[in-house]
Design a protein around this motif. Structure first.
Motif, PDB file in Angstrom:
ATOM      1  N   LEU A 144      -5.389   3.519   4.987  1.00 15.17           N
ATOM      2  CA  LEU A 144      -6.480   2.962   4.191  1.00 15.17           C
ATOM      3  C   LEU A 144      -7.604   2.462   5.097  1.00 15.17           C
ATOM      4  CD1 LEU A 144      -6.063   0.969   0.937  1.00 15.17           C
ATOM      5  CD2 LEU A 144      -7.886   0.394   2.528  1.00 15.17           C
TER       6      LEU A 144
ATOM      7  N   ALA B 278     -10.033   5.050   6.038  1.00 16.26           N
ATOM      8  CA  ALA B 278     -10.996   5.409   4.996  1.00 16.26           C
ATOM      9  C   ALA B 278     -12.171   4.445   4.951  1.00 16.26           C
ATOM     10  CB  ALA B 278     -10.305   5.458   3.634  1.00 16.26           C
ATOM     11  N   CYS B 279     -12.128   3.390   5.744  1.00 15.01           N
ATOM     12  CA  CYS B 279     -13.268   2.484   5.856  1.00 15.01           C
ATOM     13  C   CYS B 279     -14.280   3.079   6.841  1.00 15.01           C
ATOM     14  CB  CYS B 279     -12.818   1.105   6.329  1.00 15.01           C
ATOM     15  SG  CYS B 279     -11.655   0.287   5.200  1.00 15.01           S
TER      16      CYS B 279
ATOM     17  N   TYR C 102      -4.511   9.332  -5.587  1.00 12.42           N
ATOM     18  CA  TYR C 102      -4.720   8.342  -4.526  1.00 12.42           C
ATOM     19  C   TYR C 102      -5.860   8.779  -3.603  1.00 12.42           C
ATOM     20  CZ  TYR C 102      -3.705   4.955  -0.855  1.00 12.42           C
ATOM     21  OH  TYR C 102      -3.802   3.939   0.056  1.00 12.42           O
TER      22      TYR C 102
ATOM     23  N   LEU D 173      -5.844  -0.803  -6.977  1.00 16.57           N
ATOM     24  CA  LEU D 173      -6.924  -0.282  -6.145  1.00 16.57           C
ATOM     25  C   LEU D 173      -8.067   0.250  -7.008  1.00 16.57           C
ATOM     26  CD1 LEU D 173      -7.990   0.353  -3.329  1.00 16.57           C
ATOM     27  CD2 LEU D 173      -6.717   2.519  -3.398  1.00 16.57           C
TER      28      LEU D 173
ATOM     29  N   GLN E 159      -1.942   1.929  -7.255  1.00 17.49           N
ATOM     30  CA  GLN E 159      -3.127   2.720  -7.607  1.00 17.49           C
ATOM     31  C   GLN E 159      -3.955   2.022  -8.683  1.00 17.49           C
ATOM     32  OE1 GLN E 159      -3.079   6.901  -8.231  1.00 17.49           O
ATOM     33  NE2 GLN E 159      -1.577   7.336  -6.629  1.00 17.49           N
TER      34      GLN E 159
ATOM     35  N   GLU F 247      -4.268  10.542   6.284  1.00 18.04           N
ATOM     36  CA  GLU F 247      -3.937   9.972   7.591  1.00 18.04           C
ATOM     37  C   GLU F 247      -4.020  11.029   8.692  1.00 18.04           C
ATOM     38  OE1 GLU F 247      -1.073   6.808   5.293  1.00 18.04           O
ATOM     39  OE2 GLU F 247      -0.146   8.251   6.661  1.00 18.04           O
TER      40      GLU F 247
ATOM     41  N   PRO G 271       0.801   5.303  -1.582  1.00 15.20           N
ATOM     42  CA  PRO G 271       0.109   6.342  -2.343  1.00 15.20           C
ATOM     43  C   PRO G 271       0.850   6.806  -3.588  1.00 15.20           C
ATOM     44  CG  PRO G 271       0.069   6.831   0.009  1.00 15.20           C
ATOM     45  CD  PRO G 271       1.001   5.683  -0.175  1.00 15.20           C
TER      46      PRO G 271
ATOM     47  N   ILE H 213       0.852  -1.192   0.000  1.00 16.34           N
ATOM     48  CA  ILE H 213       0.000   0.000   0.000  1.00 16.34           C
ATOM     49  C   ILE H 213       0.884   1.236   0.000  1.00 16.34           C
ATOM     50  CG2 ILE H 213      -1.820   1.251   1.218  1.00 16.34           C
ATOM     51  CD1 ILE H 213      -2.632  -1.453   2.445  1.00 16.34           C
TER      52      ILE H 213
ATOM     53  N   HIS I 264       0.586   3.400   5.779  1.00 18.64           N
ATOM     54  CA  HIS I 264      -0.452   3.532   4.757  1.00 18.64           C
ATOM     55  C   HIS I 264      -1.528   2.472   4.874  1.00 18.64           C
ATOM     56  CE1 HIS I 264       2.141   6.566   3.297  1.00 18.64           C
ATOM     57  NE2 HIS I 264       2.995   5.769   2.710  1.00 18.64           N
TER      58      HIS I 264
ATOM     59  N   LEU J 100      -9.402   6.795  -2.471  1.00 20.87           N
ATOM     60  CA  LEU J 100      -9.927   6.574  -1.121  1.00 20.87           C
ATOM     61  C   LEU J 100     -11.289   7.234  -0.943  1.00 20.87           C
ATOM     62  CD1 LEU J 100      -6.834   6.854   1.268  1.00 20.87           C
ATOM     63  CD2 LEU J 100      -7.753   4.859   0.069  1.00 20.87           C
TER      64      LEU J 100
END
Length: 284
Positions: free
Chosen positions: A115, A118-119, A86, A33, A30, A145, A24, A22, A111, A90
Motif C-alpha cells: 500500500l 501506491a503512495c 483491491y 479502504l 476493502q 507489489e 487484499p 491490510i 501488504h 489502490l
C-alpha cells in the motif's frame, strides 16, 4: 480497534492504518479502504496532501497465510475478482489528484509495504525496514507489489526483495529508489514529507524510463539468462513461488501497468490455490 483512522489539520488529512489488517482478500478491509477513498475524493478540492502512516506494532508475518488456508482451485475466479477490486482501490489512491505521502517507521512488510508503494512519496525514519516475504511462504506478492517495485527500482534491484524475501534497511530502500528520503527524527520526517510531493507515479510520466534498463538492455538480458538456474541452485531444486514471481516481473515489464497487475494476480492465484504445486515447478 478501527482498521483506519483519520485526522484533518487544515489542508492535510492524516491517515493511520493498522498494518496487520491490510489484506487484499478481505472484504471488510476493502470496505473500509473504499470508505476512506470516498471521503478523500469528496474533499480533494480542499486538500493539499494526504499523509499515510502505519501502526506496525501489530505486524505478524504468520497472518499472510490466514486468508489462504481455505482457497481451492474452484475459488480462483473469486480470488481474481477480489484482487481486481483491491487493485482498483489502490489505483483510486494513485489517481486522487492530491499528493499522497507515506511516512514510514519500524517494520513495513507485505501488504502494508504494498500500500505504501501506491503512495506518491515515501519518507522513512532511519529505523524503518522493508520486506515482501511472501515468497518464503510459497506465495507470490500481489496487489501491485511486483509491478510497482520493478517500475520503481528496476528488475535487478527488485530481485532481492521479490525473489529472496530480503529485508531492506531504510538506506538500502533509498538506494533502490523505493523511498524518496530518510529522516533522522519525527520532525525531519514531517518536513521531508511535503518536499517535492506530486500527485503522480513516475511511470505515468512521458519521460519515464525503467531504472536499470528494459528487457532489451544487455545487462538485463544477461541477468535473465542466468536467473532461473540461480533460483534452483539457491533452493536446492525447484522453487515455484520464486519462479512465479520472476515470470510476473518479466511479463509485467512487457505490458502497461494495468495488464501487469492482471499478470501479477494470476501468478498469485497460481501459487495460492494449489499448495501441492508449491512442491512442483513452473515453466519460465
Amino acid at each position: 480497534m478501527s482498521m483506519i483512522t483519520t485526522h484533518q489539520n487544515n489542508g492535510q488529512i492524516t491517515v493511520l492504518l493498522a498494518a496487520r489488517s491490510i489484506n487484499p482478500l478481505s472484504r471488510l478491509f476493502q470496505r473500509e479502504l473504499a470508505a476512506l477513498l470516498d471521503q478523500l475524493e469528496s474533499r480533494r478540492a480542499k486538500l493539499d496532501a494526504v499523509i499515510i502512516s502505519f501502526d506496525a506494532d501489530t505486524v505478524d508475518r504468520s497472518h499472510e497465510l490466514e486468508h489462504l488456508m481455505a482457497l481451492t482451485r474452484a475459488q480462483a475466479p473469486d480470488c481474481m475478482h477480489m484482487l481486481d477490486a483491491y487493485n482498483t482501490l489502490l489505483r483510486r489512491l494513485e489517481g486522487l489528484g492530491v499528493p499522497v505521502i507515506a511516512t514510514l517507521a519500524g517494520e513495513i512488510s507485505s501488504h502494508a509495504f504494498g500500500l505504501a508503494l501506491a503512495c506518491h512519496r515515501r519518507i522513512a525514519l532511519q529505523d524503518a525496514c522493508f520486506s515482501l516475504p511472501q515468497v518464503s511462504l510459497g506465495l507470490a506478492p500481489v496487489a501491485g507489489e511486483i509491478a510497482r517495485t520493478v517500475r520503481l527500482a528496476g528488475l535487478q534491484a527488485a530481485m532481492p526483495l521479490l525473489l529472496d524475501g530480503a529485508t531492506l534497511s531504510a538506506a538500502q530502500a533509498l538506494h533502490a529508489g523505493l523511498v524518496h528520503a530518510v529522516a533522522g527524527d519525527e520532525t525531519e520526517l514531517a518536513q521531508n514529507a511535503m518536499d517535492k510531493a506530486i500527485a503522480m507515479q513516475p511511470w505515468e510520466a512521458k519521460a519515464y524510463r525503467l531504472p536499470g534498463g528494459g528487457l532489451d538492455a544487455a545487462p538485463v538480458r544477461a541477468l535473465l539468462l542466468s536467473a532461473p538456474a540461480l533460483l534452483r541452485q539457491r533452493a536446492g531444486g525447484p522453487s515455484p513461488a520464486a519462479e512465479a514471481v520472476l515470470c510476473a516481473m518479466v511479463e509485467g515489464m512487457q505490458v502497461d501497468f494495468e495488464n501487469a497487475l492482471q499478470i501479477e494476480s494470476r501468478y498469485f492465484c497460481q501459487t495460492a490455490i494449489n499448495p501441492a504445486q508449491r512442491k512442483g515447478s513452473l515453466s519460465l
